[in-house]
Scaffold this motif. Sequence first.
Motif, PDB file in Angstrom:
ATOM      1  N   GLN A 226      16.899   1.135  -3.311  1.00  0.00           N
ATOM      2  CA  GLN A 226      16.588   2.514  -2.961  1.00  0.00           C
ATOM      3  C   GLN A 226      15.520   2.523  -1.879  1.00  0.00           C
ATOM      4  O   GLN A 226      14.612   1.691  -1.869  1.00  0.00           O
ATOM      5  CB  GLN A 226      16.082   3.267  -4.202  1.00  0.00           C
TER       6      GLN A 226
ATOM      7  N   SER B 118      11.481  13.359   2.876  1.00  0.00           N
ATOM      8  CA  SER B 118      11.560  11.920   3.112  1.00  0.00           C
ATOM      9  C   SER B 118      11.806  11.568   4.574  1.00  0.00           C
ATOM     10  O   SER B 118      11.659  10.409   4.969  1.00  0.00           O
ATOM     11  CB  SER B 118      12.686  11.304   2.266  1.00  0.00           C
TER      12      SER B 118
ATOM     13  N   THR C 197      10.177  -1.846   7.394  1.00  0.00           N
ATOM     14  CA  THR C 197      10.742  -1.751   6.046  1.00  0.00           C
ATOM     15  C   THR C 197      11.788  -2.821   5.794  1.00  0.00           C
ATOM     16  O   THR C 197      11.922  -3.317   4.666  1.00  0.00           O
ATOM     17  CB  THR C 197      11.373  -0.357   5.839  1.00  0.00           C
TER      18      THR C 197
ATOM     19  N   PRO D 156      12.247   3.027  -0.178  1.00  0.00           N
ATOM     20  CA  PRO D 156      10.915   3.237  -0.753  1.00  0.00           C
ATOM     21  C   PRO D 156      10.352   4.614  -0.399  1.00  0.00           C
ATOM     22  O   PRO D 156      10.759   5.240   0.579  1.00  0.00           O
ATOM     23  CB  PRO D 156      10.075   2.127  -0.099  1.00  0.00           C
ATOM     24  N   THR D 157       9.408   5.080  -1.182  1.00  0.00           N
ATOM     25  CA  THR D 157       8.738   6.338  -0.877  1.00  0.00           C
ATOM     26  C   THR D 157       7.953   6.204   0.415  1.00  0.00           C
ATOM     27  O   THR D 157       7.674   5.087   0.878  1.00  0.00           O
ATOM     28  CB  THR D 157       7.760   6.719  -2.008  1.00  0.00           C
ATOM     29  N   ARG D 158       7.593   7.350   1.017  1.00  0.00           N
ATOM     30  CA  ARG D 158       6.810   7.297   2.246  1.00  0.00           C
ATOM     31  C   ARG D 158       5.515   6.514   2.034  1.00  0.00           C
ATOM     32  O   ARG D 158       5.130   5.681   2.878  1.00  0.00           O
ATOM     33  CB  ARG D 158       6.477   8.711   2.757  1.00  0.00           C
ATOM     34  N   GLU D 159       4.842   6.753   0.927  1.00  0.00           N
ATOM     35  CA  GLU D 159       3.584   6.044   0.664  1.00  0.00           C
ATOM     36  C   GLU D 159       3.797   4.536   0.639  1.00  0.00           C
ATOM     37  O   GLU D 159       3.041   3.772   1.256  1.00  0.00           O
ATOM     38  CB  GLU D 159       2.988   6.509  -0.667  1.00  0.00           C
ATOM     39  N   ASN D 160       4.841   4.091  -0.058  1.00  0.00           N
ATOM     40  CA  ASN D 160       5.124   2.662  -0.134  1.00  0.00           C
ATOM     41  C   ASN D 160       5.559   2.090   1.210  1.00  0.00           C
ATOM     42  O   ASN D 160       5.199   0.962   1.570  1.00  0.00           O
ATOM     43  CB  ASN D 160       6.196   2.385  -1.189  1.00  0.00           C
ATOM     44  N   ARG D 161       6.349   2.885   1.963  1.00  0.00           N
ATOM     45  CA  ARG D 161       6.778   2.414   3.287  1.00  0.00           C
ATOM     46  C   ARG D 161       5.580   2.169   4.187  1.00  0.00           C
ATOM     47  O   ARG D 161       5.511   1.176   4.912  1.00  0.00           O
ATOM     48  CB  ARG D 161       7.731   3.421   3.931  1.00  0.00           C
TER      49      ARG D 161
ATOM     50  N   GLU E 197       5.128  16.944   2.128  1.00  0.00           N
ATOM     51  CA  GLU E 197       4.883  15.799   1.248  1.00  0.00           C
ATOM     52  C   GLU E 197       6.121  15.415   0.440  1.00  0.00           C
ATOM     53  O   GLU E 197       6.253  14.273  -0.010  1.00  0.00           O
ATOM     54  CB  GLU E 197       3.731  16.104   0.289  1.00  0.00           C
ATOM     55  N   GLU E 198       7.038  16.369   0.251  1.00  0.00           N
ATOM     56  CA  GLU E 198       8.253  16.106  -0.524  1.00  0.00           C
ATOM     57  C   GLU E 198       9.461  15.791   0.364  1.00  0.00           C
ATOM     58  O   GLU E 198      10.570  15.624  -0.129  1.00  0.00           O
ATOM     59  CB  GLU E 198       8.560  17.319  -1.404  1.00  0.00           C
TER      60      GLU E 198
END
Length: 444
Positions: A144, A334, A102, A146-151, A331-332
């Motif tokens: 910020q 982080s 990341t 990143p979301t898990r998906e983006n990471r 899923e929610e």
Amino acid sequence: MTNTPGQKLILSASVMGLGMHLGAWMAREGEASDYLSEATYVEVARIAESGKLHGLFFADALTNAEEGTDRPSLGALDPTIVLAMMATATSRIGLIGTASTTYCEPYDLARRFASLDHLSGGRAGWNSVATFIPAVAAMFGGRQLPTRENRYERADEFIDVVVKLWESWGEGALVGDKEKGLFADPSLVREINHTGDHFSVRGPLPLPRSPQGRPVIFQAGSSPEGRDQAAKYADVVFTAQHLMEDAIAFRDDMRRRAAAYGRSPDDIKILPGISPVLGRTSQDAERRKAVLDERLGTGPELVKLARRVGLDPEVLKLDEPFPHHLIGPDEEFSGSVGFRRSLVNLAAKDNLTVRQLIARYGGGHQQVVGTAEELADVMEVWFNSGAADGFNLMVDIVPSGFRDIAEMLVPELQRRGLFHLDYEHETFRDNLGLGVPAATTSHA
């Protein structure tokens, strides 16, 4: 799937500040500043190699945001620098360092770990982490997290680029023919010309293929995205598992996923973490644990547990049952799904109070307090049941915990025929039973 007869355990051990236990820095002998001392890391490396451990794992958090000024920080020293120093004090043990997909760049990371691999004679490992600590973002431009998906999207491309860079020099590219004046064969050195959603990297690296083909890739993600990424790229997977049935299911799942990507299931090794507190007798081990716990108190462990499971510390009442009903969907969440799921499942199965969970959760990994024989019993059952290819030992106190492992645990495992008597190969990859990966012929 169970392990085959004659197969041996893989053992690595973690250097976590001055010990995995949050109170280690207060309970141990030596100065609080020892986590910054060359002598500490040289001693640890030599002890670990004397115990024939396969690898030393150096964690990294990039920041002291979680520890603050309360204890030595995992984000203090750069792993590759520490491991390079350890390499000069050892000759056979693998050296694994954490680096973030990341907050790093592929070219820089590939060059650093390839350098470590060359200078150590083929003993480097990279623990790939898609950073989940929100505070790290503030250290890198204030963006910020990143979301898990983006990471994981970034991490997937990141690892792909790093592997391409490590393979940008083909086998035999470094010729060194002084008579002909031919240093390297340009036909075997390739630009990778990668252009993707996150990175644009031309390559090649400025140094040849490393002694073990490429550094060993470690990964620890247990979310669906993490598992899928590990199945594609990882040679070794660290995992947090408190229950043997969960560990068996995880290893079986990872082997199936690896096979789905065209890999041999045996080419991915699964190492659950285990937190040993050892003594010559069970009573000695209990006393050691009591000293650690008394020096620390329950407050810091309560905060850490809350962070691991994604709850406010205020809702965790020490002598009340763990509040499963407050745990939201993975899923929610982080943070680390692996740590969270392992702890929640343990609390549910044994109907633990918060205090009981704190006493047993080992900082996030299965904890065994007892003699080397008692710990070996647990490891043998897990290994023979197909729950693990080996273990990553989360050492309680540095360096005494390493000494206990080398002097008590390793001889017991060797006596049972579960652990090798000596290193059989020169490179880390070969000692793990992985072999050298075939060189890529094209990066088109």
